[in-house]
Design a protein around this motif. Structure first.
Motif, PDB file in Angstrom:
ATOM      1  N   PRO A 152       0.821  -1.225   0.000  1.00 47.22           N
ATOM      2  CA  PRO A 152       0.000   0.000   0.000  1.00 47.22           C
ATOM      3  C   PRO A 152       0.850   1.268   0.000  1.00 47.22           C
ATOM      4  O   PRO A 152       0.515   2.242  -0.687  1.00 47.22           O
ATOM      5  CB  PRO A 152      -0.824  -0.133   1.289  1.00 47.22           C
ATOM      6  CG  PRO A 152      -0.888  -1.596   1.553  1.00 47.22           C
ATOM      7  CD  PRO A 152       0.442  -2.132   1.105  1.00 47.22           C
ATOM      8  N   TRP A 196      -6.065   6.002   5.445  1.00 51.71           N
ATOM      9  CA  TRP A 196      -6.931   4.957   4.909  1.00 51.71           C
ATOM     10  C   TRP A 196      -8.379   5.429   4.890  1.00 51.71           C
ATOM     11  O   TRP A 196      -8.888   5.926   5.885  1.00 51.71           O
ATOM     12  CB  TRP A 196      -6.850   3.695   5.761  1.00 51.71           C
ATOM     13  CG  TRP A 196      -5.515   3.035   5.777  1.00 51.71           C
ATOM     14  CD1 TRP A 196      -4.475   3.282   6.622  1.00 51.71           C
ATOM     15  CD2 TRP A 196      -5.075   1.989   4.905  1.00 51.71           C
ATOM     16  NE1 TRP A 196      -3.411   2.468   6.329  1.00 51.71           N
ATOM     17  CE2 TRP A 196      -3.752   1.658   5.278  1.00 51.71           C
ATOM     18  CE3 TRP A 196      -5.677   1.306   3.842  1.00 51.71           C
ATOM     19  CZ2 TRP A 196      -3.031   0.669   4.625  1.00 51.71           C
ATOM     20  CZ3 TRP A 196      -4.951   0.319   3.188  1.00 51.71           C
ATOM     21  CH2 TRP A 196      -3.639   0.007   3.585  1.00 51.71           C
ATOM     22  N   PRO A 201      -5.794   3.055   0.689  1.00 54.06           N
ATOM     23  CA  PRO A 201      -4.849   4.124   1.039  1.00 54.06           C
ATOM     24  C   PRO A 201      -5.074   5.344   0.160  1.00 54.06           C
ATOM     25  O   PRO A 201      -5.105   5.230  -1.064  1.00 54.06           O
ATOM     26  CB  PRO A 201      -3.481   3.489   0.782  1.00 54.06           C
ATOM     27  CG  PRO A 201      -3.739   2.452  -0.273  1.00 54.06           C
ATOM     28  CD  PRO A 201      -5.133   1.946  -0.029  1.00 54.06           C
TER      29      PRO A 201
END
Length: 301
Positions: A152, A196, A201
């Motif tokens: 992420p 988030w 993300p």
């Protein structure tokens, strides 16, 4: 408020509730309404603490209890005491619940695919959905420390580098930049934060340190869909909190004047412009901020 704007919002709300089956007594044909299906889905995605489950879905305790009880009666969910705190409850899927979760996932994926396939410009539709989702999830967007080498984090950094390449007159090549070593963005030297929004993300920032009293803020980025919602300021406030905790007294950063939003953010949040302090070929504006001693703890919510 403009009556036409209100009417358009209400039209949108009606369209969404019909399209996703919010009014169906059997959501996606599985025999239970949307509320129960959302609880099952959240548990299947790892939100098992009952208090956190209620918060993430915006449920009051009475409704959450009724939905969980219904799923328990179906043999799909069981609730037990938290292993570390008997006052807290944890919900988990049974084997039957795991099968039902997978069935919902398949049906939901198919529904989403069909929706995109019907639109002449799926990417434009997705971009609009991202903006709406980020706006609606604004109060529930969380900031968490993470490994800068995680996928992420890398995804956010790749998006950041692509944007720099588009916005800089000379383009951007990360190999020519003073790219921070991930080891310098790990406590106690520094950290890396991700924002988030419902599991996706949508922003990042790094703190690069060497164990001394001076550190650099690096790679502040917010996804276009989440801009204008105050997330960049939240990320900067969080990184400053952590810097104080680590005993860092001075923060520095560099940026490029092409990133006018970033320059404006720094100038209006206590940063002072200073002379160049590195030989990175891309930045042309440099800032510094002196921090007070550690006070309040980092708040990720």
């Amino acid at each position: 408020m403009d009556p036409d704007a209100v009417a358009r919002v209400r039209r949108f709300n009606r369209a969404v509730t019909v399209e996703v089956g919010a009014l169906d007594t059997s959501f996606l044909g599985r025999g239970r309404p949307l509320g129960a299906a959302r609880v099952l889905n959240s548990i299947g995605r790892g939100i098992t603490d009952v208090a956190r489950l209620r918060e993430s879905l915006g449920l009051d305790s009475g409704l959450a209890s009724r939905l969980l009880r219904g799923l328990e009666e179906e043999g799909l969910v069981e609730t037990v005491a938290h292993p570390d705190d008997a006052r807290r409850r944890v919900a988990r899927l049974t084997r039957a619940g795991q099968r039902e979760f997978r069935a919902y996932e398949k049906l939901s994926d198919d529904q989403a695919g069909a929706m995109l396939a019907q639109h002449p410009d799926p990417q434009k539709l997705l971009a609009a959905m991202d903006v709406i989702a980020c706006a609606l999830q604004r109060a529930r967007t969380v900031i968490e420390e993470t490994d800068a080498t995680s996928e992420p984090a890398r995804a956010c950094l790749r998006a950041y580098y692509r944007e720099l390449d588009q916005r800089f007159a000379s383009g951007f090549d990360v190999a020519l930049s003073r790219d921070p070593d991930a080891a310098d963005m790990v406590r106690p030297r520094g950290t890396f934060l991700l924002a988030w929004s419902d599991g996706l993300p949508v922003g990042c920032v790094g703190l690069k340190g060497d164990g001394g009293a001076v550190a650099e803020v690096k790679r502040l980025w917010v996804a276009p869909a989440a801009r204008g919602l105050g997330l960049a300021r939240r990320l900067m406030a969080a990184i400053e909190d952590i810097a104080r905790q680590l005993g860092i007294g001075v923060l520095r950063l560099d940026t490029n004047s092409a990133l006018s939003e970033a320059v404006a953010l720094y100038r209006t949040s206590g940063w002072t412009e200073i002379p160049r302090f590195n030989d990175d070929p891309y930045p042309d504006v440099f800032f510094e901020k002196r921090l007070p001693a550690a006070g309040r703890a980092f708040n990720k919510s």
